[in-house]
Design a protein around this motif. Structure first.
Motif, PDB file in Angstrom:
ATOM      1  N   ALA A 132       0.844  -1.195   0.000  1.00  0.00           N
ATOM      2  CA  ALA A 132       0.000   0.000   0.000  1.00  0.00           C
ATOM      3  C   ALA A 132       0.878   1.243   0.000  1.00  0.00           C
ATOM      4  O   ALA A 132       1.766   1.388   0.847  1.00  0.00           O
ATOM      5  N   ASP A 178      -0.455   4.381   0.224  1.00  0.00           N
ATOM      6  CA  ASP A 178      -1.086   5.113   1.316  1.00  0.00           C
ATOM      7  C   ASP A 178      -2.405   4.417   1.612  1.00  0.00           C
ATOM      8  O   ASP A 178      -2.662   3.317   1.118  1.00  0.00           O
ATOM      9  N   SER A 179      -3.252   5.040   2.393  1.00  0.00           N
ATOM     10  CA  SER A 179      -4.495   4.387   2.815  1.00  0.00           C
ATOM     11  C   SER A 179      -5.439   4.105   1.658  1.00  0.00           C
ATOM     12  O   SER A 179      -6.327   3.258   1.765  1.00  0.00           O
ATOM     13  N   THR A 208      -4.192   3.967  -1.878  1.00  0.00           N
ATOM     14  CA  THR A 208      -3.495   3.630  -3.118  1.00  0.00           C
ATOM     15  C   THR A 208      -2.549   2.451  -2.901  1.00  0.00           C
ATOM     16  O   THR A 208      -1.856   2.386  -1.882  1.00  0.00           O
ATOM     17  N   SER A 209      -2.520   1.535  -3.874  1.00  0.00           N
ATOM     18  CA  SER A 209      -1.595   0.409  -3.840  1.00  0.00           C
ATOM     19  C   SER A 209      -0.478   0.625  -4.850  1.00  0.00           C
ATOM     20  O   SER A 209      -0.629   1.398  -5.813  1.00  0.00           O
ATOM     21  N   TYR A 213       0.261  -4.240  -8.105  1.00  0.00           N
ATOM     22  CA  TYR A 213      -1.178  -4.440  -8.315  1.00  0.00           C
ATOM     23  C   TYR A 213      -1.440  -5.056  -9.695  1.00  0.00           C
ATOM     24  O   TYR A 213      -2.266  -5.973  -9.833  1.00  0.00           O
ATOM     25  N   ARG A 258      -5.917  -6.559  -2.306  1.00  0.00           N
ATOM     26  CA  ARG A 258      -5.999  -5.431  -1.380  1.00  0.00           C
ATOM     27  C   ARG A 258      -4.607  -4.919  -1.046  1.00  0.00           C
ATOM     28  O   ARG A 258      -3.612  -5.644  -1.120  1.00  0.00           O
ATOM     29  N   GLY A 259      -4.541  -3.663  -0.688  1.00  0.00           N
ATOM     30  CA  GLY A 259      -3.290  -3.080  -0.244  1.00  0.00           C
ATOM     31  C   GLY A 259      -3.040  -3.384   1.217  1.00  0.00           C
ATOM     32  O   GLY A 259      -3.970  -3.488   2.016  1.00  0.00           O
ATOM     33  N   GLY A 260      -1.789  -3.569   1.582  1.00  0.00           N
ATOM     34  CA  GLY A 260      -1.439  -3.875   2.958  1.00  0.00           C
ATOM     35  C   GLY A 260       0.062  -3.841   3.144  1.00  0.00           C
ATOM     36  O   GLY A 260       0.809  -3.346   2.288  1.00  0.00           O
TER      37      GLY A 260
END
Length: 656
Positions: free
Chosen positions: A165, A167-168, A170-171, A176, A197-199
């Motif tokens: 991720a 930021d909160s 954007t990945s 991606y 999902r971003g993480g």
């Protein structure tokens, strides 16, 4: 459990340097991986051998040349050990092993397609110290300088791909895009839809490399002893990741991967230089061997030097010179060189010629003769030893370099004979090759020879004589009653078969009554059958050099643990296993193969490099990149392999 499993991958065993492999289906070259000891118990002896098998997915060519990836199979750290281990620990261990199995298969797919592949952990041992271990995994990534990293994490239920991720909201766009391709191929493989999902992706956070985490459900355990459902799951996941690599590297994502890699790892890796190309008609492997054997800058100047070179080849390269025969006749004339190379295995004779070509013996007129010499022996070059125990000689004359002794009743594979028929060149049951006097040889047709190889035999344990005939301990005697396992209580004599010459030189089969207490009897059912059943339980397990477990196993490891379950401990390596048992098949005659017979295969240089187990008939099971598989010698079988029939050298039966 799934998320904690992924986090525990930080605790996988440390490695001092990245492990790199460049493999091909025939070369079988990998870096050693230390595997935990493994002992598998045999399944019921009455189980029949399955007939439904499929070839594993394989790649070839150079479609991934230039691509570098790191596979990060998530490990685990048990909370409780021993008999009090929780169900969660058991599932975590199964998941960690599945992660490693996928990575082991993926390694072969990527390297066979020309890519470079690295692993962050080398076996399935429990992780113990996260503070010490994680930097080692990070170091693998930094040294490999990959285009991307994929962490493989089986969980209880999740189907998702985690990408870094930014930021909160954007990945990372490159990761991606890679995840989208992977999700597509996983869906095509039947795994359903995956969320992206971003993480937090630790190996991206610490190295900056393009990275993603694949989280997918662990398959349910298959009904024992059929491991094919789990191996199918493993191969499908590995193939989906490989297809992702291929689509990304041959499509629009390649430039983005290259740009990211260059920006992240500023110092390029050093490329290795290649050797000069081999002469025409000589393989790279043979040419490399020749250059290692001949260190002079000039070609051999005399026949004596050329012979010394080929003597060095026989002594330093052939796995066992008593089993493999090579005779060369070399001449040097004003017009060039002439050589006749004779061997019981084609590759050995051709390698000898290739060595001379590589070191500069030119022009070279070469003739390769593969034994047996059918022109001299006829269409059925088979025999049985008769008379008294006879010595096997290194040349066709008595007193010249004794090799071994042949006992009466032993099967003989005929290779050649002298023009006056005084001596035969034979290969005995122990594999030794040498010259035997013709009065110790009784010719057999193929049917009688195969019957001799297949019959259950008792072995004499003490000297025996009936006044006119004396037999020595160790003599193998076919049982007249082929269904006998042990003599019935109170039975004092057992009838056995004995071969001898009549006064007119004809072959006679005589029945001898031998006291039961002087004989040892073969086990029933055969150890070979039990070994095959164990090998089949490992079907689909990844090939891992040095491995001896269901999580990764090499060729001699498969043979070794299979016979261990049948009560016989074999030497570890194929080059050592060739000395166990008696000869039952050669490249020119395999009709008597039985389940459990150990098959041996050689490289282009004549070195034993591979082994497997016969399933009886033409099929055999072996561990060969990418996994434990079944192949066949029959061109009519869909599992037929031209590679392996060409490389087959001989087979041995370890137990009576």
């Amino acid at each position: 459990m799934g998320r904690s499993l992924y986090k525990s991958c930080k605790n996988s065993p440390s490695v001092s340097a990245p492990s790199r492999m460049r493999l091909s289906g025939s070369a079988l070259r990998t870096l050693p991986l230390l595997m935990s000891a493994f002992l598998l118990h045999a399944v019921a002896a009455s189980q029949s051998i399955p007939t439904s098998f499929s070839e594993p997915f394989e790649t070839s060519g150079t479609v991934l040349r230039g691509l570098v990836i790191v596979a990060d199979p998530a490990g685990y750290e048990p909370t409780i050990s021993g008999e009090h281990a929780s169900k969660q620990d058991t599932e975590a261990l199964a998941a960690a092993r599945s992660n490693f199995a996928v990575a082991a298969l993926l390694r072969h797919h990527v390297t066979d397609a020309g890519g470079d592949f690295y692993l962050t952990r080398q076996d399935d041992r429990p992780a113990t110290n996260s503070l010490e271990d994680y930097p080692a995994r990070e170091m693998v990534v930094r040294r490999a300088q990959p285009h991307f990293v994929v962490t493989i994490a089986h969980t209880s239920s999740e189907r998702e791909i985690v990408v870094p991720a930014v930021d909160s909201a954007t990945s990372d766009p490159v990761s991606y895009a890679l995840a989208q391709i992977l999700a597509h191929h996983l869906a095509q493989a039947g795994f359903g839809a995956f969320d992206i999902r971003g993480g937090t992706v630790p190996l991206h956070e610490s190295t900056g490399a393009t990275a993603l985490v694949l989280m997918l459900p662990l398959p349910p355990p298959p009904p024992a002893p059929d491991y094919r459902p789990r191996s199918t799951h493993t191969s499908k996941v590995a193939r989906a990741i490989y297809s992702t690599c291929e689509e990304a590297w041959t499509g629009k994502l390649r430039d983005a991967l290259e740009t990211r890699r260059t920006r992240t790892f500023r110092s390029p890796r050093a490329e290795t230089s290649s050797e000069a190309p081999p002469p025409e008609g000589v393989t790279t492997e043979v040419a490399s061997l020749a250059r290692n054997l001949w260190h002079g800058e000039r070609p051999p100047a005399s026949v004596e030097e050329a012979r010394r070179l080929l003597d060095a080849y026989k002594k330093q390269t052939l796995t066992d010179t008593t089993i493999f025969y090579l005779d060369t006749q070399i001449e040097q004339t004003p017009r060039g060189w002439r050589v006749v190379a004779r061997s019981n295995v084609r590759q050995i004779a051709e390698c000898a010629v290739g060595i001379l070509r590589t070191v500069g013996c030119s022009p070279l007129e070469a003739t390769v003769e593969v034994l047996p010499n059918y022109a001299s022996l006829g269409k059925a070059p088979f025999a049985v030893a008769v008379g008294v125990p006879a010595l096997l000689w290194g040349a066709p004359e008595e007193g010249n370099d004794v090799q071994t002794q042949v006992l009466p009743g032993e099967p003989l594979w005929l290779l050649d004979r002298t023009p006056d028929s005084t001596f035969y060149l034979v290969q005995g049951a122990d594999g030794y090759i040498g010259w035997l006097r013709s009065d110790s040889v009784a010719l057999l047709d193929a049917e009688r020879f195969d019957s001799l190889l297949e019959k259950r035999c008792a072995v004499l344990t003490a000297p025996w004589s009936d006044g006119s005939l004396a037999l020595t301990p160790g003599t193998r005697l076919p049982l007249v009653d082929q269904h006998m396992h042990e003599p019935k209580a109170g039975r004092s004599l057992v009838k056995v078969q004995y071969f001898m010459h009549s006064s007119r030189g004809e072959l006679l089969e005589k029945e001898l009554p031998i006291p039961a207490e002087l004989l040892s009897f073969p086990p029933q059912p055969s150890a070979g059958q039990r070994a095959v059943e164990t090998a089949l339980s490992l079907y689909g397990s990844p090939y891992v050099f040095g491995g001896r477990s269901a999580n990764g196993i090499d060729c001699s490891g498969l043979v070794g643990v299979s016979y261990e379950s049948a009560g016989l401990r074999l030497p570890r390596d194929a080059r050592q296993q060739i000395l166990v048992g008696r000869l039952v098949a050669t490249p020119w005659h395999r009709d008597a193969l039985q389940p459990g017979d150990i098959l041996f295969f050689i490289s282009e240089t004549g070195r034993v490099v591979h082994t497997g187990l016969s399933l009886g008939g033409n099929r055999f099971i072996h561990s060969c990149p990418p996994s434990v598989r079944v192949n066949s010698f029959s061109p009519d079988d869909p599992l037929y392999s031209k590679t392996w029939i060409k490389a087959f050298a001989f087979a041995r039966r370890p137990l009576p």
